[in-house]
Scaffold this active site. Structure first.
Site, PDB file in Angstrom:
ATOM      1  N   LYS A  13      -3.156  -1.557   3.630  1.00 30.19           N
ATOM      2  CA  LYS A  13      -2.617  -0.295   3.088  1.00 30.19           C
ATOM      3  C   LYS A  13      -3.197  -0.010   1.695  1.00 30.19           C
ATOM      4  CE  LYS A  13       1.753  -1.578   3.309  1.00 30.19           C
ATOM      5  NZ  LYS A  13       1.599  -2.969   3.802  1.00 30.19           N
ATOM      6  N   ARG A  87      10.283   1.188   2.982  1.00 31.55           N
ATOM      7  CA  ARG A  87      10.278  -0.078   3.732  1.00 31.55           C
ATOM      8  C   ARG A  87      11.597  -0.308   4.453  1.00 31.55           C
ATOM      9  NH1 ARG A  87       6.168  -2.716   0.119  1.00 31.55           N
ATOM     10  NH2 ARG A  87       5.511  -4.653   1.084  1.00 31.55           N
ATOM     11  N   ARG A 126      -6.353 -15.081  -0.460  1.00 39.22           N
ATOM     12  CA  ARG A 126      -6.821 -13.798  -1.015  1.00 39.22           C
ATOM     13  C   ARG A 126      -6.904 -13.873  -2.539  1.00 39.22           C
ATOM     14  NH1 ARG A 126      -3.466  -8.225   0.205  1.00 39.22           N
ATOM     15  NH2 ARG A 126      -1.759  -9.220  -0.901  1.00 39.22           N
ATOM     16  N   ARG A 160      -2.186 -13.386  -6.204  1.00 38.84           N
ATOM     17  CA  ARG A 160      -0.767 -12.991  -6.259  1.00 38.84           C
ATOM     18  C   ARG A 160       0.107 -14.194  -5.978  1.00 38.84           C
ATOM     19  NH1 ARG A 160       0.051  -7.446  -2.967  1.00 38.84           N
ATOM     20  NH2 ARG A 160       1.993  -8.538  -2.526  1.00 38.84           N
ATOM     21  N   ARG A 171       7.710 -12.368   4.140  1.00 38.28           N
ATOM     22  CA  ARG A 171       7.366 -10.942   4.014  1.00 38.28           C
ATOM     23  C   ARG A 171       7.181 -10.330   5.402  1.00 38.28           C
ATOM     24  NH1 ARG A 171       2.341 -11.625   0.288  1.00 38.28           N
ATOM     25  NH2 ARG A 171       2.124  -9.370   0.353  1.00 38.28           N
TER      26      ARG A 171
HETATM   27  P1  AMP Z   1       3.333  -5.104  -1.709  1.00 40.41           P
HETATM   28  O1  AMP Z   1       2.352  -5.153  -2.830  1.00 40.41           O
HETATM   29  O2  AMP Z   1       3.491  -3.718  -1.136  1.00 40.41           O
HETATM   30  O3  AMP Z   1       3.058  -6.135  -0.644  1.00 40.41           O
HETATM   31  O4  AMP Z   1       4.768  -5.474  -2.336  1.00 40.41           O
HETATM   32  C1  AMP Z   1       4.996  -6.729  -2.949  1.00 40.41           C
HETATM   33  C2  AMP Z   1       6.483  -7.019  -2.996  1.00 40.41           C
HETATM   34  O5  AMP Z   1       7.148  -6.018  -3.781  1.00 40.41           O
HETATM   35  C3  AMP Z   1       7.194  -6.988  -1.646  1.00 40.41           C
HETATM   36  O6  AMP Z   1       7.078  -8.232  -0.955  1.00 40.41           O
HETATM   37  C4  AMP Z   1       8.635  -6.700  -2.085  1.00 40.41           C
HETATM   38  O7  AMP Z   1       9.249  -7.860  -2.640  1.00 40.41           O
HETATM   39  C5  AMP Z   1       8.425  -5.722  -3.228  1.00 40.41           C
HETATM   40  N1  AMP Z   1       8.406  -4.318  -2.756  1.00 40.41           N
HETATM   41  C6  AMP Z   1       7.351  -3.456  -2.795  1.00 40.41           C
HETATM   42  N2  AMP Z   1       7.682  -2.257  -2.284  1.00 40.41           N
HETATM   43  C7  AMP Z   1       8.976  -2.351  -1.916  1.00 40.41           C
HETATM   44  C8  AMP Z   1       9.893  -1.461  -1.287  1.00 40.41           C
HETATM   45  N3  AMP Z   1       9.535  -0.200  -0.934  1.00 40.41           N
HETATM   46  N4  AMP Z   1      11.149  -1.914  -1.040  1.00 40.41           N
HETATM   47  C9  AMP Z   1      11.539  -3.153  -1.381  1.00 40.41           C
HETATM   48  N5  AMP Z   1      10.730  -4.062  -1.959  1.00 40.41           N
HETATM   49  C10 AMP Z   1       9.447  -3.661  -2.216  1.00 40.41           C
END
Ligand code: AMP
Length: 214
Positions: A13, A87, A126, A160, A171
């Site tokens: 994404k 989400r 990664r 990360r 996740r």
């Molecule tokens: P991402 O970079 O999109 O994989 O997000 C990293 C982490 O941020 C996720 O594993 C969640 O802990 C948190 N996070 C990001 N976006 C959301 C969302 N829309 N709702 C809840 N937690 C989020």
């Protein structure tokens, strides 16, 4: 017009949002990036989010909806790409209301499909160049010259903290429990399109462009 990228962690994404931002005049709204900045700055949201993110769980809806509401206002009517939001069903319902209120419309919700086991392989290992953001992997996308970015020749890289196998599995679990049900939510609205996220980056990007232009 604006779109949502849906899909499990590691499906691409963020990569696709960046391609569209560079080539199509879109603004990327990545809630993961917003949270990582909040954690780095150490503000109130960052304090609440850090441990939740480190476990691979979801930050509460009211925080996330607040973050997105602020950022939508700043897009100044440019088309946006939501990457990592919504989400949960609560976030999707709140987003519908926000968009109506602000008179903004979605062109499509694009699901990037991917196999869980392949995703674990993609995510564990990664790392990203601090200079230009290029994403590498210890196994699948190695540096041509050890310690030097292929693109910008920078020598600093980051991993990360939530890209470990255990956290990645949490996740994925959260994705299947809370986010995957949004696919039928958007299918019912006639907005959902699916693209195979495991194809090469350029192929995925051209299929997304075809959907947006179609
Ligand atoms: P991402 O970079 O999109 O994989 O997000 C990293 C982490 O941020 C996720 O594993 C969640 O802990 C948190 N996070 C990001 N976006 C959301 C969302 N829309 N709702 C809840 N937690 C989020």
């Amino acid at each position: 017009m604006s779109l949502i990228l849906l899909g499990p962690p590691g499906a691409g994404k963020g990569t696709q949002a960046k391609v569209l931002e560079q080539t199509g005049g879109y603004v990327q709204l990545s809630t993961g990036d917003m949270l990582r900045i909040a954690v780095a700055v150490g503000d109130r949201v960052g304090h609440r989010a850090k441990n939740i993110m480190d476990r691979g769980e979801f930050v509460p809806d009211e925080i996330m909806v607040g973050l997105i509401a602020d950022r939508l206002d700043q897009t100044a009517h440019k088309p946006f790409i939501l990457d990592g939001f919504p989400r949960t069903e609560g976030q999707a319902l709140a987003l519908d209301l926000l968009l109506k209120e602000k008179n903004r419309f979605l062109r499509a919700v694009i699901e990037l499909t991917a196999d869980d086991e392949e995703l674990v392989g993609r995510i564990v290992g990664r790392f990203t160049c601090d200079g230009c953001g290029e994403v590498y992997n210890d196994e699948f996308r190695r540096l041509r010259v050890e310690g030097i970015c292929d693109l910008c020749e920078g020598s600093k890289f980051s991993r990360r903290s939530d890209d470990s196998e255990e956290v990645m599995r949490n996740r994925l679990k959260a994705y299947h429990s809370y986010t995957a049900p949004l696919l039928s939510f958007y299918r019912k609205q006639g907005l959902l399109r699916s693209v195979d996220g495991m194809m090469a980056v350029e192929e995925v990007a051209s299929q997304i462009r075809a959907i947006l232009e179609g």
